[in-house]
Scaffold this motif. Structure first.
Motif, PDB file in Angstrom:
ATOM      1  N   VAL A  36     -34.089  27.435  21.439  1.00 36.24           N
ATOM      2  CA  VAL A  36     -35.164  27.928  20.585  1.00 36.24           C
ATOM      3  C   VAL A  36     -36.035  28.869  21.408  1.00 36.24           C
ATOM      4  N   THR A  37     -36.712  29.770  20.724  1.00 35.06           N
ATOM      5  CA  THR A  37     -37.685  30.647  21.373  1.00 35.06           C
ATOM      6  C   THR A  37     -39.054  30.324  20.799  1.00 35.06           C
ATOM      7  N   VAL A  38     -39.970  29.885  21.664  1.00 27.28           N
ATOM      8  CA  VAL A  38     -41.319  29.488  21.251  1.00 27.28           C
ATOM      9  C   VAL A  38     -42.331  30.353  21.993  1.00 27.28           C
ATOM     10  N   ASN A  39     -43.196  30.991  21.226  1.00 25.53           N
ATOM     11  CA  ASN A  39     -44.215  31.872  21.821  1.00 25.53           C
ATOM     12  C   ASN A  39     -43.602  32.874  22.807  1.00 25.53           C
ATOM     13  N   GLY A  40     -42.420  33.364  22.457  1.00 22.42           N
ATOM     14  CA  GLY A  40     -41.764  34.397  23.246  1.00 22.42           C
ATOM     15  C   GLY A  40     -40.927  33.898  24.400  1.00 22.42           C
ATOM     16  N   LEU A  65     -34.073   1.517  12.241  1.00 23.57           N
ATOM     17  CA  LEU A  65     -34.876   2.714  11.995  1.00 23.57           C
ATOM     18  C   LEU A  65     -34.165   3.958  12.512  1.00 23.57           C
ATOM     19  N   HIS A  66     -34.111   4.957  11.657  1.00 25.41           N
ATOM     20  CA  HIS A  66     -33.532   6.239  12.027  1.00 25.41           C
ATOM     21  C   HIS A  66     -34.607   7.109  12.672  1.00 25.41           C
ATOM     22  N   TYR A  67     -34.238   7.807  13.728  1.00 22.24           N
ATOM     23  CA  TYR A  67     -35.178   8.651  14.461  1.00 22.24           C
ATOM     24  C   TYR A  67     -34.466   9.915  14.926  1.00 22.24           C
ATOM     25  N   THR A  68     -35.250  10.931  15.278  1.00 20.07           N
ATOM     26  CA  THR A  68     -34.731  12.132  15.940  1.00 20.07           C
ATOM     27  C   THR A  68     -35.638  12.429  17.125  1.00 20.07           C
ATOM     28  N   TYR A  69     -35.015  12.593  18.293  1.00 23.31           N
ATOM     29  CA  TYR A  69     -35.747  12.697  19.560  1.00 23.31           C
ATOM     30  C   TYR A  69     -35.359  13.997  20.254  1.00 23.31           C
ATOM     31  N   TYR A  70     -36.351  14.852  20.516  1.00 27.16           N
ATOM     32  CA  TYR A  70     -36.122  16.145  21.152  1.00 27.16           C
ATOM     33  C   TYR A  70     -36.716  16.150  22.564  1.00 27.16           C
ATOM     34  N   THR A  71     -35.921  16.597  23.511  1.00 27.06           N
ATOM     35  CA  THR A  71     -36.407  16.760  24.883  1.00 27.06           C
ATOM     36  C   THR A  71     -36.046  18.153  25.379  1.00 27.06           C
ATOM     37  N   ARG A  72     -36.994  18.818  25.970  1.00 27.79           N
ATOM     38  CA  ARG A  72     -36.735  20.133  26.564  1.00 27.79           C
ATOM     39  C   ARG A  72     -35.901  19.947  27.826  1.00 27.79           C
ATOM     40  N   ASN A  73     -34.884  20.780  27.990  1.00 30.06           N
ATOM     41  CA  ASN A  73     -34.009  20.691  29.156  1.00 30.06           C
ATOM     42  C   ASN A  73     -34.659  21.316  30.394  1.00 30.06           C
ATOM     43  N   ASN A  74     -34.071  20.990  31.558  1.00 27.62           N
ATOM     44  CA  ASN A  74     -34.461  21.586  32.841  1.00 27.62           C
ATOM     45  C   ASN A  74     -35.929  21.316  33.195  1.00 27.62           C
ATOM     46  N   ILE A  75     -36.374  20.105  32.861  1.00 28.01           N
ATOM     47  CA  ILE A  75     -37.716  19.672  33.258  1.00 28.01           C
ATOM     48  C   ILE A  75     -37.585  18.879  34.562  1.00 28.01           C
ATOM     49  N   LYS A  76     -38.215  19.347  35.624  1.00 27.75           N
ATOM     50  CA  LYS A  76     -38.065  18.702  36.933  1.00 27.75           C
ATOM     51  C   LYS A  76     -38.785  17.362  36.997  1.00 27.75           C
ATOM     52  N   TYR A 127     -43.338  28.507  16.702  1.00 28.39           N
ATOM     53  CA  TYR A 127     -44.630  27.939  17.092  1.00 28.39           C
ATOM     54  C   TYR A 127     -44.532  26.457  17.458  1.00 28.39           C
ATOM     55  N   SER A 128     -43.320  25.918  17.514  1.00 30.13           N
ATOM     56  CA  SER A 128     -43.127  24.503  17.841  1.00 30.13           C
ATOM     57  C   SER A 128     -43.848  24.126  19.132  1.00 30.13           C
ATOM     58  N   ILE A 129     -44.298  22.867  19.195  1.00 34.53           N
ATOM     59  CA  ILE A 129     -44.954  22.400  20.423  1.00 34.53           C
ATOM     60  C   ILE A 129     -43.957  21.769  21.391  1.00 34.53           C
ATOM     61  N   LEU A 130     -42.651  21.945  21.133  1.00 32.60           N
ATOM     62  CA  LEU A 130     -41.636  21.430  22.045  1.00 32.60           C
ATOM     63  C   LEU A 130     -41.716  22.102  23.415  1.00 32.60           C
ATOM     64  N   ASP A 131     -42.401  23.234  23.502  1.00 31.49           N
ATOM     65  CA  ASP A 131     -42.565  23.873  24.817  1.00 31.49           C
ATOM     66  C   ASP A 131     -43.430  23.026  25.751  1.00 31.49           C
ATOM     67  N   ILE A 479     -52.866  21.755  18.440  1.00 30.71           N
ATOM     68  CA  ILE A 479     -52.270  20.558  19.050  1.00 30.71           C
ATOM     69  C   ILE A 479     -51.923  20.832  20.506  1.00 30.71           C
ATOM     70  N   ARG A 480     -51.349  21.995  20.769  1.00 25.00           N
ATOM     71  CA  ARG A 480     -50.963  22.357  22.137  1.00 25.00           C
ATOM     72  C   ARG A 480     -52.185  22.327  23.068  1.00 25.00           C
ATOM     73  N   LEU A 481     -53.274  22.906  22.610  1.00 26.90           N
ATOM     74  CA  LEU A 481     -54.500  22.926  23.417  1.00 26.90           C
ATOM     75  C   LEU A 481     -55.070  21.518  23.593  1.00 26.90           C
ATOM     76  N   PHE A 482     -54.989  20.715  22.532  1.00 29.77           N
ATOM     77  CA  PHE A 482     -55.472  19.330  22.598  1.00 29.77           C
ATOM     78  C   PHE A 482     -54.705  18.539  23.647  1.00 29.77           C
ATOM     79  N   ILE A 483     -53.378  18.693  23.648  1.00 32.14           N
ATOM     80  CA  ILE A 483     -52.558  17.977  24.631  1.00 32.14           C
ATOM     81  C   ILE A 483     -52.886  18.450  26.044  1.00 32.14           C
TER      82      ILE A 483
END
Length: 495
Positions: A36-40, A65-76, A127-131, A479-483
């Motif tokens: 995905v491309t988020v904020n460029g 319970l069904h869930y969907t879990y997203y993790t950004r790759n290449n996080i040290k 605009y996802s906050i997955l970044d 939300i991004r700024l809050f986090i």
């Protein structure tokens, strides 16, 4: 040999029959890779969608319970990366809404104001906050693909799932298992809930902290439903509707010209002050208000609502929201306006009446969401099943007794100096109004000693403010700024 061959055929047939049963695996996960491309900035991420059991006291599964879990790759350093836990509301609603239209890496194909377009489907969310945070979307029992075990019948102990406190208790336990399985105990944690999910996350803040020893950095309430106001009725509940009436009437160009020519954010403070200082005490006087005061208040309420003075007097200053949705445009276009988002218009069988025939905004949303979530989970995330995805599931009757969630949030905040709260509301939401959300925020901490840890953000849309492109960008940015600003960053948790 013949007997063995027949036996093998029998077993094969049995397996085929079992595979065709409409039952979900109790404990399973499917993993896929995406980008995905988020904020460029382009990056890859992992999606895990599956089921995880809810256990009873004896360790037996009583729901999955069904869930969907997203993790950004290449996080040290995964330990320092936040985890956001996302719920919708209802009660009885699947997590589809914020998953596929707000914070996740994919969103609906809709127009810039949120209306359906064909062909249905999904697209990247720029605009996802997955970044900045990993995200898990959770479907409570009987919502989405989640189900009790068994799915129905007298064997299901409904008291363990379908009530304010039961819901909080089992979900807190389930999250303990999820965090353990995915090695996220070290991560800063946030929970977000929309609508009834606002009640849920207020209660979960303390349940996670005191029952699971899991401490949070933030609670985010999106268009929160506070049942201490909504279902109680009375002067407070009735008076708090007026600023929403002002906003909706302004959008529909139904206010007097001197208000209509001003910007929305210039007139809402006037309506809010009039509500708190004049309308609330006037309604509290009931039938003992003087005729002079009653007429004066009704005239100003008409000014701020777009309704006539007579309509307000006919309702003794207490105008139900259902009447407002039906009556605001009665003598203008004849349309009704939406409950959850009053930008939407409906057409009733007849113009007369006291309530709309249907909710035009909800039918519009289901138009887009239902095909999109079914396509997305099955085709892009490869979760294949014949189980129906419950946009709204069978969770009634729901036990609303002993709702202490507002005070639960206060106590959790008092015990945990890290914990902050963000409230997000759309001005045109007539179900869980923005002013009701402000009132809830004010009431959580009566002492005011923690007021600097609360933040309110309003948007020029409705219950799901993120369906409007401009607000999708702004709300995710908030939300991004809050986090980012509530991360501990080495600061000790102390007063």
């Amino acid at each position: 040999m013949k007997r063995s061959f027949l036996f093998s055929l029998l077993i094969l047939g049995l397996n085929i029959t079992l595979s065709q049963n409409r039952k979900l695996p109790i404990d399973t996960v499917i993993t896929t890779q995406h980008s995905v491309t988020v904020n460029g900035t382009a990056f890859t991420y992992t999606a895990k969608t599956g089921t995880q059991p809810v256990w009873d006291e004896l360790g037996e599964p009583i729901a999955s319970l069904h869930y969907t879990y997203y993790t950004r790759n290449n996080i040290k350093d995964r330990a320092s990366r936040p985890l956001l836990i996302s719920f919708n509301g209802g009660p009885g609603s699947g997590s589809v809404w914020m998953h596929l239209a707000y914070t996740g890496p994919r969103i609906l194909k809709i127009d810039d104001e949120g209306y359906p377009v064909q062909p249905y489907g999904v697209k990247q969310n720029p605009y996802s906050i997955l970044d900045v945070t990993d995200i898990v979307y959770v479907n409570p029992a009987n919502t989405g693909y989640s189900r009790t075990i068994p799915e129905s019948g007298k064997e299901v102990d409904r008291s363990k799932f379908f009530g304010i406190n039961a819901d909080i208790k089992y979900l807190a336990e389930w999250l303990n298992t999820f965090v353990t399985r995915n090695n996220r105990w070290s991560s800063p944690k946030y929970i977000i809930g929309e609508s009834y999910g606002g009640t849920r996350v207020m209660g979960l803040a303390l349940a996670l902290q005191n029952q699971q020893w899991m401490y949070l950095n933030g609670v985010i309430m999106v268009s929160p439903a506070d049942y201490k106001v909504i279902r109680v009725g009375g002067p407070v509940s009735s008076a708090l509707n007026l600023p929403y009436y002002t906003a909706a009437a302004w959008y529909q160009k139904a206010l007097d010209s001197d208000l209509q020519q001003k910007d929305l954010l210039d007139i809402l403070p006037e309506s809010e002050a009039f509500t708190i200082n004049t309308v609330l005490p006037a309604i509290a006087k009931g039938g003992f208000i003087s005729e002079t005061e009653k007429n004066t208040v009704a005239e100003k309420m008409a000014y701020y609502s777009g309704l006539s003075k007579k309509e307000i007097l006919d309702h003794n200053l207490v105008v139900p929201t259902s009447y407002f949705w039906k009556g605001l445009l009665r003598d203008r276009s004849g349309n009704t306006i939406g409950r959850l988002d009053s930008r939407y218009l409906g057409i009733d069988k007849q113009i007369s009446g006291t309530a709309p025939d249907y909710n035009p905004e909800l039918t519009s949303w289901l138009h887009s969401f239902t095909p999109a979530i079914n396509y997305y989970l099955q085709e892009e995330l490869q979760f294949k099943t014949d189980i129906k995805y419950n946009m709204f599931g069978p969770v009634r009757p729901w036990d609303n007794k002993d709702d202490d969630t507002r005070d639960n949030l206060r106590q959790a905040m008092a015990q945990n100096p890290y914990l902050h709260v963000l409230v997000q509301s759309g001005y045109y939401d007539g179900a869980t109004t923005y002013f009701n959300a402000k009132y809830t925020m004010w009431q959580v901490d009566p002492s005011g000693r923690m007021r600097d840890r609360f933040e309110f953000k309003g948007y020029r849309s409705g219950h799901m403010m993120y369906l409007r492109k401009e607000d999708l960008q702004k709300a995710n940015s908030d939300i991004r700024l809050f986090i980012e600003k509530t991360m501990a960053k080495g600061k000790s948790a102390k007063y």
